[in-house]
Write a protein that holds these residues in place. Structure first.
Motif, short mmCIF file in Angstrom:
data_model
loop_
_atom_site.label_atom_id
_atom_site.label_comp_id
_atom_site.label_asym_id
_atom_site.label_seq_id
_atom_site.Cartn_x
_atom_site.Cartn_y
_atom_site.Cartn_z
N SER A 107 -0.62 -8.68 18.02
CA SER A 107 0.34 -8.48 19.11
C SER A 107 0.34 -9.75 19.94
N ASN A 108 1.24 -9.83 20.89
CA ASN A 108 1.31 -11.00 21.75
C ASN A 108 0.30 -10.88 22.89
N VAL A 109 -0.99 -10.99 22.53
CA VAL A 109 -2.09 -10.81 23.49
C VAL A 109 -2.49 -12.17 24.08
N ALA A 110 -2.41 -12.27 25.40
CA ALA A 110 -2.77 -13.52 26.08
C ALA A 110 -4.26 -13.79 25.91
N ARG A 111 -4.59 -15.05 25.64
CA ARG A 111 -5.98 -15.47 25.43
C ARG A 111 -6.64 -15.74 26.78
N ARG A 112 -7.10 -14.68 27.42
CA ARG A 112 -7.71 -14.79 28.74
C ARG A 112 -9.23 -14.90 28.64
N PRO A 113 -9.86 -15.73 29.50
CA PRO A 113 -11.32 -15.88 29.46
C PRO A 113 -12.06 -14.56 29.61
N ASN A 114 -11.57 -13.67 30.48
CA ASN A 114 -12.28 -12.41 30.67
C ASN A 114 -12.20 -11.54 29.41
N PHE A 121 -10.47 -14.60 19.71
CA PHE A 121 -9.04 -14.88 19.56
C PHE A 121 -8.80 -15.96 18.51
N THR A 122 -7.66 -15.88 17.86
CA THR A 122 -7.19 -16.99 17.04
C THR A 122 -6.58 -18.04 17.96
N LYS A 123 -6.19 -19.16 17.38
CA LYS A 123 -5.42 -20.14 18.14
C LYS A 123 -4.07 -19.54 18.52
N PRO A 124 -3.36 -20.10 19.50
CA PRO A 124 -2.11 -19.48 19.96
C PRO A 124 -1.00 -19.52 18.92
N VAL A 125 -0.17 -18.48 18.95
CA VAL A 125 1.04 -18.42 18.14
C VAL A 125 2.25 -18.71 19.03
N VAL A 126 2.22 -18.15 20.22
CA VAL A 126 3.27 -18.41 21.21
C VAL A 126 2.62 -18.80 22.54
N ILE A 127 3.32 -19.64 23.29
CA ILE A 127 2.84 -20.06 24.61
C ILE A 127 4.03 -20.00 25.56
N GLY A 128 3.92 -19.21 26.58
CA GLY A 128 5.00 -19.11 27.55
C GLY A 128 4.48 -19.36 28.94
N SER A 129 5.12 -18.77 29.92
CA SER A 129 4.65 -18.88 31.30
C SER A 129 4.94 -17.57 32.00
N GLN A 130 4.23 -17.32 33.09
CA GLN A 130 4.48 -16.13 33.87
C GLN A 130 5.79 -16.28 34.65
N THR A 131 6.62 -15.25 34.60
CA THR A 131 7.93 -15.28 35.24
C THR A 131 8.12 -13.99 36.03
N PHE A 132 9.26 -13.88 36.69
CA PHE A 132 9.56 -12.69 37.47
C PHE A 132 10.95 -12.17 37.13
N ARG A 227 0.84 -20.81 34.60
CA ARG A 227 1.18 -21.10 33.21
C ARG A 227 0.31 -20.26 32.29
N SER A 228 0.86 -19.87 31.15
CA SER A 228 0.14 -19.01 30.23
C SER A 228 -0.87 -19.82 29.42
N VAL A 229 -1.92 -19.14 28.97
CA VAL A 229 -2.91 -19.78 28.11
C VAL A 229 -2.55 -19.58 26.64
N GLY A 230 -1.43 -18.94 26.38
CA GLY A 230 -1.00 -18.71 25.00
C GLY A 230 -1.45 -17.35 24.50
N ALA A 231 -0.75 -16.86 23.50
CA ALA A 231 -1.05 -15.56 22.90
C ALA A 231 -1.48 -15.74 21.46
N GLY A 232 -2.55 -15.03 21.08
CA GLY A 232 -3.04 -15.10 19.71
C GLY A 232 -3.37 -13.72 19.20
N PHE A 233 -3.93 -13.66 18.01
CA PHE A 233 -4.35 -12.39 17.42
C PHE A 233 -5.84 -12.18 17.73
N VAL A 234 -6.29 -10.95 17.65
CA VAL A 234 -7.60 -10.60 18.19
C VAL A 234 -8.45 -9.88 17.15
#
Length: 285
Positions: A107-114, A121-132, A227-234
């Motif tokens: 899934s598009n799971v953000a690679r967060r330190p916590n 995590f795998t390396k990122p597949v998508v990288i976006g940014s936080q928006t509103f 800014r997002s840290v990117g999303a990878g698989f888990v």
């Protein structure tokens, strides 16, 4: 006597560190090889979290999406095993991995330190940014338009935005209140109804919602937006072989422009957020 006590304290700290390192190593050394287990079982159980256009149920109740196609390719074409999709939620997917409910999460799971403290995590597949996501009639152009006393900013429970504004960047909002909602509630409905001034989420999700509700919704990207840290698989921790295999799989997705091809099927895939392939050593110019 004070010197002796200090020496004892220092020695105890050193000893506890020495003991803790082998303990962690022992945990990984005794972990089963999940990649081997998947191959022997002849089935891979993939956790998925509802998030269009990556993974969702269509009007017929069928599971589809860009990452669903990726997961089916992983199991059926590469691993040559049966694929079983298991639904998860943003706030419980880590517990599902740890309890063995599924082998991996695609899934598009953000690679967060916590999150990385509990899973790999795998390396990122998508990288976006936080928006509103906001209402057009609110004329929101700057942070102060959102960050006002009495205003609610809604996020999905357990999402990257939820973690960003309640843990990683708690001081981002000085006045507005963060309100989390869990399925089946839809955060965009809070904005549409005026109960929330904005919905915080990644650019892919907010742009998809805005296109589906172009009569009232628009997306605002602020200079201050995290800014997002990117999303990878888990996958669970201590799965070195599985992590290596999944990272190679991600490389394959990137190098073959798989996500660009998925954007032709799912226009809501934002190509600006997709990790682009780079020239490889030995490539012909």
């Amino acid at each position: 006597m004070n010197i002796i006590k200090k020496i004892i304290v220092i020695l105890s700290v050193i000893l506890s560190f020495i003991v803790s390192v082998p303990a962690f190593a022992a945990n990984c050394s005794t972990a089963p090889d999940m990649l081997e287990e998947i191959l022997k079982r002849g089935k891979i159980r993939i956790g998925w979290i509802n998030s269009k256009p990556f993974q969702y149920r269509n009007m017929r109740g069928e599971l589809e999406g860009a990452f669903v196609n990726a997961g089916n390719m992983l199991g059926e074409e590469l691993l040559k095993v049966e694929v079983e999709w298991v639904e998860a939620k943003w706030d419980t997917f880590i517990a599902g991995l740890q309890s063995g409910k599924f082998d991996i999460v695609i899934s598009n799971v953000a690679r967060r330190p916590n999150r990385a403290a509990s899973v790999w995590f795998t390396k990122p597949v998508v990288i976006g940014s936080q928006t509103f996501l906001v209402r057009k009639d609110k004329n929101i152009t700057k942070l102060s338009d959102i960050d006002k006393p009495g205003s609610n900013v809604v996020v999905r429970l357990g999402s990257a935005a939820h973690i960003t504004y309640t843990e990683n960047d708690k001081e981002f909002f000085s006045n507005a209140t963060i309100k989390s909602v869990a399925p089946p509630a839809l955060p965009e409905q809070e904005v549409a109804s005026g109960r929330a001034i904005a919905m915080g989420a990644g650019s892919v999700e907010t742009q998809q919602i805005a296109r589906a509700n172009s009569d009232w919704a628009e997306v605002v990207v602020l200079p201050e937006s995290p800014r997002s840290v990117g999303a990878g698989f888990v996958m669970p921790q201590c799965q070195h072989n599985l992590l290596h295999y999944m990272n190679t799989f991600v490389d394959t997705i990137i190098e073959t422009n798989f996500m660009a091809k998925q954007a032709e099927i799912y226009p809501d895939v934002v190509l600006d957020a997709v990790v682009a392939p780079t020239r490889l050593i030995g490539d012909v110019k």
